[in-house]
Design a protein around this motif. Sequence first.
Motif, PDB file in Angstrom:
ATOM      1  N   ASP A 108      22.176  -5.082  19.909  1.00  6.28           N
ATOM      2  CA  ASP A 108      21.797  -6.370  20.506  1.00  6.28           C
ATOM      3  C   ASP A 108      22.985  -6.992  21.238  1.00  6.28           C
ATOM      4  N   THR A 109      24.153  -6.936  20.605  1.00  3.62           N
ATOM      5  CA  THR A 109      25.374  -7.501  21.197  1.00  3.62           C
ATOM      6  C   THR A 109      25.693  -6.788  22.509  1.00  3.62           C
ATOM      7  N   PHE A 110      25.581  -5.460  22.474  1.00  5.30           N
ATOM      8  CA  PHE A 110      25.864  -4.621  23.644  1.00  5.30           C
ATOM      9  C   PHE A 110      24.926  -4.978  24.802  1.00  5.30           C
ATOM     10  N   LEU A 111      23.650  -5.105  24.512  1.00  9.40           N
ATOM     11  CA  LEU A 111      22.673  -5.404  25.566  1.00  9.40           C
ATOM     12  C   LEU A 111      22.946  -6.761  26.202  1.00  9.40           C
ATOM     13  N   VAL A 112      23.354  -7.739  25.400  1.00  7.27           N
ATOM     14  CA  VAL A 112      23.696  -9.066  25.935  1.00  7.27           C
ATOM     15  C   VAL A 112      24.909  -8.968  26.850  1.00  7.27           C
ATOM     16  N   LEU A 113      25.954  -8.258  26.389  1.00  4.97           N
ATOM     17  CA  LEU A 113      27.183  -8.133  27.185  1.00  4.97           C
ATOM     18  C   LEU A 113      26.916  -7.430  28.519  1.00  4.97           C
ATOM     19  N   VAL A 114      26.133  -6.349  28.479  1.00  2.38           N
ATOM     20  CA  VAL A 114      25.856  -5.586  29.701  1.00  2.38           C
ATOM     21  C   VAL A 114      25.000  -6.415  30.659  1.00  2.38           C
ATOM     22  N   ALA A 115      24.013  -7.171  30.097  1.00  3.11           N
ATOM     23  CA  ALA A 115      23.156  -8.015  30.944  1.00  3.11           C
ATOM     24  C   ALA A 115      23.988  -9.122  31.603  1.00  3.11           C
ATOM     25  N   GLU A 116      24.934  -9.681  30.834  1.00  5.83           N
ATOM     26  CA  GLU A 116      25.809 -10.737  31.403  1.00  5.83           C
ATOM     27  C   GLU A 116      26.647 -10.174  32.550  1.00  5.83           C
TER      28      GLU A 116
END
Length: 251
Positions: A240-248
């Motif tokens: 979840d953390t990874f997906l947020v960072l990549v989307a940002e």
Amino acid sequence: MHSRIERPIALALRGLSKRFDRPAVDALDLTVYGGEFYALVGPNGAGKTTTLRMVAGLLRPDAGTIAIDGIDALADPVAAKQITAWLSDEPMIYDKLTPFEYLEFVAGLWRIEAAVAEARARELIDWLGMAAHAHERCEGFSKGMRQKVELAGALVHDPKLIILDEPLTGLDAGSARQVKNVLRERVAAGGTVIMTTHILEVAERMADRIGVIAGGRLIAEGTLDELRRQTGKGNSSLEDTFLVLVAEQAA
């Protein structure tokens, strides 16, 4: 407990760049400390494998510097390779050799004394649970067995830095656990591991620090808790953390 600043630097990348039809690695700065398990995660095409291939000396960067345990890997590649091991996701071993013969052959390339090479080969074969197959030709081995033979070959010269590109792809649970245990033992003994993986739970469980790479740049780095704080998601999984960072980053 030593602060991070006092720890020896096992790998330092500064301004590392490589372009194919577009920038694959874009002025990347990265530091990995001695005795650390570092996982590099990122979407497909983010530059993870290209970065590790440059560190291993398989690709020449267009710009930037690579220092392995203080050795300039571009100016003195032989000295850098002598303390480095590289494992790709597809095991490359000699099918007509047995694991024992393969390890003796690799040790010979490193000019390790025959008696030392034999002792080390036996130790690695036992350590990886391959004793029953030590004198069988590799051609009949499963991918998991082949991966273990390649790992043993990578460790035979006792490297300080182990570089792994997707080391657990295609391994059954038993083989994957054995490989993970060996890597953690190497780190506990003072070795350093840098690994790419797309299996985020492996990075979450094994790595001391995690670097998130996207578009050839490091967009976030830290322990899982530090990455969670960056996204403001306190108890989220690495996925979840990874997906947020990549989307940002994409935004």
